[in-house]
Design an enzyme around this catalytic site. Structure first.
Site, mmCIF file in Angstrom:
data_model
loop_
_atom_site.group_PDB
_atom_site.id
_atom_site.type_symbol
_atom_site.label_atom_id
_atom_site.label_comp_id
_atom_site.label_asym_id
_atom_site.label_seq_id
_atom_site.Cartn_x
_atom_site.Cartn_y
_atom_site.Cartn_z
ATOM 1 N N HIS A 16 5.527 -4.173 0.596
ATOM 2 C CA HIS A 16 4.591 -4.699 -0.406
ATOM 3 C C HIS A 16 5.160 -5.987 -1.025
ATOM 4 O O HIS A 16 4.450 -6.975 -1.188
ATOM 5 C CB HIS A 16 4.386 -3.706 -1.557
ATOM 6 C CG HIS A 16 3.559 -2.493 -1.239
ATOM 7 N ND1 HIS A 16 3.961 -1.216 -1.546
ATOM 8 C CD2 HIS A 16 2.342 -2.355 -0.672
ATOM 9 C CE1 HIS A 16 3.027 -0.354 -1.176
ATOM 10 N NE2 HIS A 16 2.032 -1.013 -0.639
ATOM 11 N N LYS A 40 -6.620 9.663 -2.356
ATOM 12 C CA LYS A 40 -5.161 9.790 -2.462
ATOM 13 C C LYS A 40 -4.737 10.531 -3.720
ATOM 14 O O LYS A 40 -5.408 10.444 -4.754
ATOM 15 C CB LYS A 40 -4.520 8.394 -2.483
ATOM 16 C CG LYS A 40 -4.542 7.705 -1.133
ATOM 17 C CD LYS A 40 -3.582 6.530 -1.101
ATOM 18 C CE LYS A 40 -3.589 5.839 0.248
ATOM 19 N NZ LYS A 40 -2.722 4.665 0.281
ATOM 20 N N ARG A 89 -0.275 -3.519 8.958
ATOM 21 C CA ARG A 89 1.020 -3.193 9.561
ATOM 22 C C ARG A 89 0.891 -2.947 11.060
ATOM 23 O O ARG A 89 1.727 -3.336 11.845
ATOM 24 C CB ARG A 89 1.607 -1.933 8.918
ATOM 25 C CG ARG A 89 2.195 -2.167 7.569
ATOM 26 C CD ARG A 89 2.390 -0.885 6.839
ATOM 27 N NE ARG A 89 1.099 -0.310 6.478
ATOM 28 C CZ ARG A 89 0.943 0.754 5.717
ATOM 29 N NH1 ARG A 89 1.991 1.397 5.260
ATOM 30 N NH2 ARG A 89 -0.262 1.199 5.424
ATOM 31 N N SER A 127 4.685 3.727 1.359
ATOM 32 C CA SER A 127 5.111 4.417 0.140
ATOM 33 C C SER A 127 5.410 5.880 0.455
ATOM 34 O O SER A 127 6.349 6.460 -0.100
ATOM 35 C CB SER A 127 4.009 4.336 -0.917
ATOM 36 O OG SER A 127 3.735 3.004 -1.258
HETATM 37 P P1 ADP Z 1 -4.096 1.529 -0.568
HETATM 38 O O1 ADP Z 1 -4.117 2.934 -1.088
HETATM 39 O O2 ADP Z 1 -5.112 0.648 -1.227
HETATM 40 O O3 ADP Z 1 -4.111 1.399 0.942
HETATM 41 P P2 ADP Z 1 -1.253 0.789 -0.461
HETATM 42 O O4 ADP Z 1 -0.337 0.635 -1.645
HETATM 43 O O5 ADP Z 1 -0.952 1.873 0.504
HETATM 44 O O6 ADP Z 1 -2.702 0.930 -1.105
HETATM 45 O O7 ADP Z 1 -1.330 -0.579 0.340
HETATM 46 C C1 ADP Z 1 -1.802 -1.759 -0.252
HETATM 47 C C2 ADP Z 1 -1.918 -2.853 0.807
HETATM 48 O O8 ADP Z 1 -0.615 -3.222 1.255
HETATM 49 C C3 ADP Z 1 -2.677 -2.419 2.060
HETATM 50 O O9 ADP Z 1 -3.446 -3.512 2.535
HETATM 51 C C4 ADP Z 1 -1.590 -2.084 3.051
HETATM 52 O O10 ADP Z 1 -2.020 -2.266 4.395
HETATM 53 C C5 ADP Z 1 -0.517 -3.081 2.650
HETATM 54 N N1 ADP Z 1 0.814 -2.594 2.998
HETATM 55 C C6 ADP Z 1 1.330 -1.375 2.791
HETATM 56 N N2 ADP Z 1 2.589 -1.284 3.250
HETATM 57 C C7 ADP Z 1 2.881 -2.490 3.782
HETATM 58 C C8 ADP Z 1 4.018 -3.043 4.472
HETATM 59 N N3 ADP Z 1 5.095 -2.302 4.735
HETATM 60 N N4 ADP Z 1 3.962 -4.331 4.881
HETATM 61 C C9 ADP Z 1 2.852 -5.065 4.644
HETATM 62 N N5 ADP Z 1 1.736 -4.602 4.045
HETATM 63 C C10 ADP Z 1 1.745 -3.336 3.616
#
Ligand code: ADP
Length: 158
Positions: A16, A40, A89, A127
């Site tokens: 992130h 979630k 990803r 996460s």
């Molecule tokens: P959500 O519940 O909205 O998917 P996340 O916190 O899981 O929220 O992810 C937020 C955004 O960040 C999403 O677009 C996800 O694809 C992206 N994301 C999550 N992990 C990574 C990572 N390791 N590298 C790049 N982008 C990521």
């Protein structure tokens, strides 16, 4: 250009943070917003997640963190954002992100979704994996930003 990076950030990972750093170079101003995803269940409260993100992004002058509600596209409009930033990803993310981006386009065609591709070294990172490693007392330093490793360990280690 004012961008909005919405997500759960439960908790923020190195992946992130990399996205945030890259997006902050594209945008003049970047708002990170913690949004509720009805599918979630969250480990950290919204307030905790906001504080963790703020700790990791203190070095980025054009980045702020907010807690949001409602539809992301409405939130973006109300905050005067021109674009929504999301990350991809792997192919598994693509389908979901594509349908979200297309739905948002239907709802408001003025706001563009920008999809950034994750760095290969972070493409495995989520996460959920970070939380699992923390639960079992594993080394978190390759999963969450250095500034919050201790906070996450303390909070989740059993
Ligand atoms: P959500 O519940 O909205 O998917 P996340 O916190 O899981 O929220 O992810 C937020 C955004 O960040 C999403 O677009 C996800 O694809 C992206 N994301 C999550 N992990 C990574 C990572 N390791 N590298 C790049 N982008 C990521």
């Amino acid at each position: 250009m004012k961008g909005l990076y919405p997500g759960s950030f439960d908790p923020i990972t190195i992946g992130h943070l990399d996205m945030i750093e890259r997006a902050s170079k594209i945008c003049d101003e970047l708002i990170i917003v913690i949004m509720k995803n009805p599918n979630k269940k969250y480990e950290f409260t919204e307030k905790e997640r906001k504080e963790l993100i703020e700790k990791c992004t203190a070095h980025l002058e054009n980045v702020t963190v907010e807690i949001g509600e409602g539809l992301t596209i409405d939130y973006a409009k109300n905050r005067g954002c021109h674009s929504i930033i999301r990350g991809i990803r792997a192919i598994a993310d693509y389908e979901y992100e594509l349908s979200m981006a297309t739905s948002n386009m239907k709802l408001n065609s003025e706001i563009e979704t920008i999809l950034l591709v994750a760095k290969p070294e972070y493409s495995f990172l989520s996460s959920s994996i970070a939380k699992e490693v923390a639960h079992y007392g594993g080394d978190l330093s390759s999963f969450v930003p250095e500034a919050i490793v201790k906070d996450i360990q303390k909070r989740l280690e059993k």
